[in-house]
Design a protein around this motif. Structure first.
Motif, PDB file in Angstrom:
ATOM      1  N   GLY A  86       0.688  -1.220   0.089  1.00 61.48           N
ATOM      2  CA  GLY A  86      -0.061  -0.277   0.046  1.00 61.48           C
ATOM      3  C   GLY A  86       0.879   1.104  -0.039  1.00 61.48           C
ATOM      4  N   ASP A  87      -0.178   2.511   0.132  1.00 63.62           N
ATOM      5  CA  ASP A  87       0.828   3.757   0.364  1.00 63.62           C
ATOM      6  C   ASP A  87       1.138   4.147   1.194  1.00 63.62           C
ATOM      7  OD1 ASP A  87       1.984   6.055  -0.683  1.00 63.62           O
ATOM      8  OD2 ASP A  87       0.286   6.905  -1.839  1.00 63.62           O
ATOM      9  N   LEU A  88       2.543   3.585   1.826  1.00 59.49           N
ATOM     10  CA  LEU A  88       2.406   4.240   3.194  1.00 59.49           C
ATOM     11  C   LEU A  88       2.818   5.756   3.856  1.00 59.49           C
ATOM     12  CD1 LEU A  88       3.120   3.598   6.387  1.00 59.49           C
ATOM     13  CD2 LEU A  88       5.484   3.284   5.598  1.00 59.49           C
ATOM     14  N   ALA A  89       3.108   6.626   2.189  1.00 63.47           N
ATOM     15  CA  ALA A  89       3.613   8.373   2.285  1.00 63.47           C
ATOM     16  C   ALA A  89       2.062   9.165   2.891  1.00 63.47           C
ATOM     17  CB  ALA A  89       3.706   8.144   1.367  1.00 63.47           C
ATOM     18  N   THR A  90       0.812   7.576   2.084  1.00 65.12           N
ATOM     19  CA  THR A  90      -0.360   8.651   2.427  1.00 65.12           C
ATOM     20  C   THR A  90      -1.441   7.689   3.382  1.00 65.12           C
ATOM     21  OG1 THR A  90      -1.373   7.860   0.712  1.00 65.12           O
ATOM     22  CG2 THR A  90      -0.159   9.982   0.296  1.00 65.12           C
ATOM     23  N   ALA A  91      -1.112   6.880   3.879  1.00 58.72           N
ATOM     24  CA  ALA A  91      -1.939   6.293   4.938  1.00 58.72           C
ATOM     25  C   ALA A  91      -2.689   7.322   5.724  1.00 58.72           C
ATOM     26  CB  ALA A  91      -0.877   4.765   5.043  1.00 58.72           C
ATOM     27  N   ARG A  92      -3.589   6.791   6.103  1.00 57.56           N
ATOM     28  CA  ARG A  92      -4.669   6.765   7.203  1.00 57.56           C
ATOM     29  C   ARG A  92      -4.802   6.308   8.272  1.00 57.56           C
ATOM     30  NH1 ARG A  92      -7.841   9.695   3.469  1.00 57.56           N
ATOM     31  NH2 ARG A  92      -9.940   8.256   3.143  1.00 57.56           N
ATOM     32  N   THR A  93      -4.678   4.671   8.146  1.00 61.68           N
ATOM     33  CA  THR A  93      -4.454   3.824   9.000  1.00 61.68           C
ATOM     34  C   THR A  93      -3.255   2.884   8.421  1.00 61.68           C
ATOM     35  OG1 THR A  93      -6.586   3.373   8.822  1.00 61.68           O
ATOM     36  CG2 THR A  93      -5.471   1.430   9.979  1.00 61.68           C
ATOM     37  N   ILE A  94      -2.507   2.662   9.463  1.00 64.10           N
ATOM     38  CA  ILE A  94      -1.322   1.483   9.151  1.00 64.10           C
ATOM     39  C   ILE A  94      -1.573   0.483  10.580  1.00 64.10           C
ATOM     40  CG2 ILE A  94       1.443   1.365   9.505  1.00 64.10           C
ATOM     41  CD1 ILE A  94       1.704   4.457   9.007  1.00 64.10           C
ATOM     42  N   ILE A  95      -1.266  -0.457   9.376  1.00 61.67           N
ATOM     43  CA  ILE A  95      -1.415  -2.726  10.370  1.00 61.67           C
ATOM     44  C   ILE A  95       0.167  -3.017  10.255  1.00 61.67           C
ATOM     45  CG2 ILE A  95      -3.090  -4.020  10.338  1.00 61.67           C
ATOM     46  CD1 ILE A  95      -4.889  -3.187   8.425  1.00 61.67           C
ATOM     47  N   VAL A  96      -0.070  -3.043  11.526  1.00 65.60           N
ATOM     48  CA  VAL A  96       1.889  -4.066  11.765  1.00 65.60           C
ATOM     49  C   VAL A  96       1.546  -5.617  11.340  1.00 65.60           C
ATOM     50  CG1 VAL A  96       4.429  -4.170  12.628  1.00 65.60           C
ATOM     51  CG2 VAL A  96       2.721  -1.593  11.744  1.00 65.60           C
ATOM     52  N   TYR A  97       1.747  -5.713  11.217  1.00 57.82           N
ATOM     53  CA  TYR A  97       1.663  -7.691  11.315  1.00 57.82           C
ATOM     54  C   TYR A  97       2.869  -7.901  12.090  1.00 57.82           C
ATOM     55  CZ  TYR A  97       1.801 -12.791  10.669  1.00 57.82           C
ATOM     56  OH  TYR A  97       1.448 -14.426  10.281  1.00 57.82           O
ATOM     57  N   VAL A  98       3.199  -8.804  12.738  1.00 58.61           N
ATOM     58  CA  VAL A  98       4.582  -9.203  13.940  1.00 58.61           C
ATOM     59  C   VAL A  98       4.137 -10.632  13.630  1.00 58.61           C
ATOM     60  CG1 VAL A  98       5.613  -9.853  16.060  1.00 58.61           C
ATOM     61  CG2 VAL A  98       3.976  -7.137  14.952  1.00 58.61           C
ATOM     62  N   PRO A  99       4.978 -11.216  12.747  1.00 63.75           N
ATOM     63  CA  PRO A  99       4.287 -12.992  12.867  1.00 63.75           C
ATOM     64  C   PRO A  99       5.320 -13.652  13.852  1.00 63.75           C
ATOM     65  CG  PRO A  99       6.581 -11.517  11.171  1.00 63.75           C
ATOM     66  CD  PRO A  99       5.984 -10.925  11.990  1.00 63.75           C
ATOM     67  N   GLY A 100       5.115 -14.761  14.305  1.00 62.60           N
ATOM     68  CA  GLY A 100       5.466 -15.552  15.240  1.00 62.60           C
ATOM     69  C   GLY A 100       6.886 -16.499  14.858  1.00 62.60           C
ATOM     70  N   SER A 101       6.723 -17.893  15.852  1.00 61.99           N
ATOM     71  CA  SER A 101       7.914 -18.701  15.632  1.00 61.99           C
ATOM     72  C   SER A 101       8.217 -19.360  14.264  1.00 61.99           C
ATOM     73  CB  SER A 101       8.331 -19.656  16.623  1.00 61.99           C
ATOM     74  OG  SER A 101       6.930 -20.312  16.740  1.00 61.99           O
ATOM     75  N   GLY A 102       9.671 -19.556  14.105  1.00 61.52           N
ATOM     76  CA  GLY A 102       9.514 -20.483  13.176  1.00 61.52           C
ATOM     77  C   GLY A 102       9.783 -19.484  11.629  1.00 61.52           C
ATOM     78  N   GLN A 103       9.340 -18.579  11.650  1.00 65.25           N
ATOM     79  CA  GLN A 103       9.397 -17.219  10.622  1.00 65.25           C
ATOM     80  C   GLN A 103      10.924 -16.939  10.586  1.00 65.25           C
ATOM     81  OE1 GLN A 103       6.762 -17.461   9.111  1.00 65.25           O
ATOM     82  NE2 GLN A 103       5.338 -18.508   9.760  1.00 65.25           N
ATOM     83  N   SER A 104      11.695 -16.985   9.148  1.00 61.12           N
ATOM     84  CA  SER A 104      12.476 -16.425   8.390  1.00 61.12           C
ATOM     85  C   SER A 104      11.911 -16.069   7.014  1.00 61.12           C
ATOM     86  CB  SER A 104      12.852 -17.726   8.197  1.00 61.12           C
ATOM     87  OG  SER A 104      12.683 -18.757   7.810  1.00 61.12           O
ATOM     88  N   LEU A 105      13.392 -15.428   6.320  1.00 57.61           N
ATOM     89  CA  LEU A 105      13.248 -14.583   5.014  1.00 57.61           C
ATOM     90  C   LEU A 105      12.581 -16.227   4.135  1.00 57.61           C
ATOM     91  CD1 LEU A 105      13.856 -11.865   3.607  1.00 57.61           C
ATOM     92  CD2 LEU A 105      15.700 -12.641   3.154  1.00 57.61           C
ATOM     93  N   SER A 106      13.354 -17.475   4.519  1.00 58.13           N
ATOM     94  CA  SER A 106      12.877 -18.604   3.544  1.00 58.13           C
ATOM     95  C   SER A 106      11.021 -19.104   3.494  1.00 58.13           C
ATOM     96  CB  SER A 106      13.544 -19.159   3.911  1.00 58.13           C
ATOM     97  OG  SER A 106      13.045 -19.635   4.842  1.00 58.13           O
ATOM     98  N   SER A 107      10.421 -18.179   4.570  1.00 61.37           N
ATOM     99  CA  SER A 107       8.791 -18.523   4.448  1.00 61.37           C
ATOM    100  C   SER A 107       7.748 -17.331   4.326  1.00 61.37           C
ATOM    101  CB  SER A 107       8.702 -19.068   6.079  1.00 61.37           C
ATOM    102  OG  SER A 107       9.304 -18.146   7.650  1.00 61.37           O
ATOM    103  N   PHE A 108       9.102 -16.274   3.807  1.00 69.04           N
ATOM    104  CA  PHE A 108       7.833 -15.115   4.627  1.00 69.04           C
ATOM    105  C   PHE A 108       6.833 -14.278   3.267  1.00 69.04           C
ATOM    106  CE2 PHE A 108       7.937 -10.328   3.792  1.00 69.04           C
ATOM    107  CZ  PHE A 108       8.307  -9.663   4.303  1.00 69.04           C
ATOM    108  N   ASP A 109       7.036 -15.610   2.394  1.00 70.20           N
ATOM    109  CA  ASP A 109       5.648 -15.400   0.996  1.00 70.20           C
ATOM    110  C   ASP A 109       4.928 -17.272   1.683  1.00 70.20           C
ATOM    111  OD1 ASP A 109       5.884 -13.266   0.651  1.00 70.20           O
ATOM    112  OD2 ASP A 109       7.261 -13.599  -0.724  1.00 70.20           O
ATOM    113  N   SER A 110       5.305 -18.315   2.165  1.00 68.66           N
ATOM    114  CA  SER A 110       5.013 -19.808   1.858  1.00 68.66           C
ATOM    115  C   SER A 110       3.841 -20.066   2.889  1.00 68.66           C
ATOM    116  CB  SER A 110       6.539 -20.214   2.148  1.00 68.66           C
ATOM    117  OG  SER A 110       7.055 -20.307   3.481  1.00 68.66           O
TER     118      SER A 110
END
Length: 273
Positions: A69-93
């Motif tokens: 999305g467009d962070l520069a103009t966003a009126r709402t920002i959602i930050v998603y914080v993942p849990g255990s076992g997550q890494s760059l290799s599982s970023f999209d999987s």
């Protein structure tokens, strides 16, 4: 975060030694000024062409912070914080991988309100599922320090919500005191490191959901660095409990699911209806 209860005594003994000697990963660079030009420059140099990365490191298990999305103009920002076992290799999987989760939340958010940006925040080193440190608060404390720095740098004009899954809810619990967020949503949580929502000392509305098929391990207590306290979805904790439906531990953000719709609506509007 699943764990066989029969192994708990041995793991608790091993956790102290394992965690004490665990190396701390290097921190990602600080966020840029949230202007269109600065963000464009960061995305162009983010190391993943065609996507909007504020930071990316391939060292070790990897860390990354992606904007949808467009962070520069966003009126709402959602930050998603993942849990255990997550890494760059599982970023999209998986549904709960930070990249895939951010895109699912953003797609759903566009059906609710304009001007929403979602950030998949893998800005810490989540404990591996087989590492004894997974039963301690230490990785969460390290991650919380980084999350606080990041969230406090977000534009003050925007409404900010945290969506925290599994061990990510422990991170959010440790980061919560005084953090300028409107809603804090946890799913599949083993605990937030406290006994009650009041002990989070947060101005945010605290929400918790637990799917009926989620087998996340919940010790229910915290003794020093071990364990994570009360189940946030239990009546005595004091969170606003929403229906986790039939979600499995990794299925809360499955596209089209009722839980994705509920979580996104809470994050965007602060309500379930």
């Amino acid at each position: 975060m699943r764990f066989p209860k029969t192994l708990l005594p041995a793991v608790l003994l091993a956790a102290i030694a394992a965690a004490a000697g665990r190396p701390v990963t290097a921190e990602l660079p600080p966020p840029p000024a949230f202007t269109a030009d600065e963000l464009h420059h960061r995305y162009e140099t983010g190391g993943w062409p065609g996507r909007q990365f504020l930071a990316l490191s391939r060292t070790g298990d990897g860390q990354a912070i992606e904007v949808v999305g467009d962070l520069a103009t966003a009126r709402t920002i959602i930050v998603y914080v993942p849990g255990s076992g997550q890494s760059l290799s599982s970023f999209d999987s998986s549904f709960e991988g930070p990249g895939r989760a951010a895109r699912a939340l953003h797609r759903e958010a566009t059906t609710i309100a304009p001007g929403v940006a979602v950030i998949g925040w893998l800005g810490y080193d989540p404990p591996d599922l087989i590492n004894p440190e997974i039963l301690t608060i230490w990785p969460a404390e390290r991650g919380a320090s980084r999350l606080r720095t990041f969230v406090r740098a977000l534009p003050a004009r925007a409404r900010v919500s945290l969506v925290c899954h599994s061990y990510g809810s422990v991170v959010c619990g440790q980061a919560a005191p005084g953090l300028p967020v409107d809603d804090l949503v946890v799913t599949g949580s083993p605990g937030m490191g406290v006994r009650t929502a009041g002990q989070l000392r947060t101005p945010a509305r605290v929400w918790a959901g637990l799917g009926r098929r989620d087998d996340v391990f919940r010790a229910g207590v915290r003794i020093g660095p071990l364990g994570f306290g009360t189940d946030p979805a239990s009546p005595g904790f004091g969170a606003r409990v929403f229906d986790g439906g039939t979600a499995t531990h990794g299925g809360y953000l499955k596209p089209g699911s009722p839980t994705l719709k509920r979580i996104t609506r809470i994050a965007v509007t602060g309500t379930t209806g």
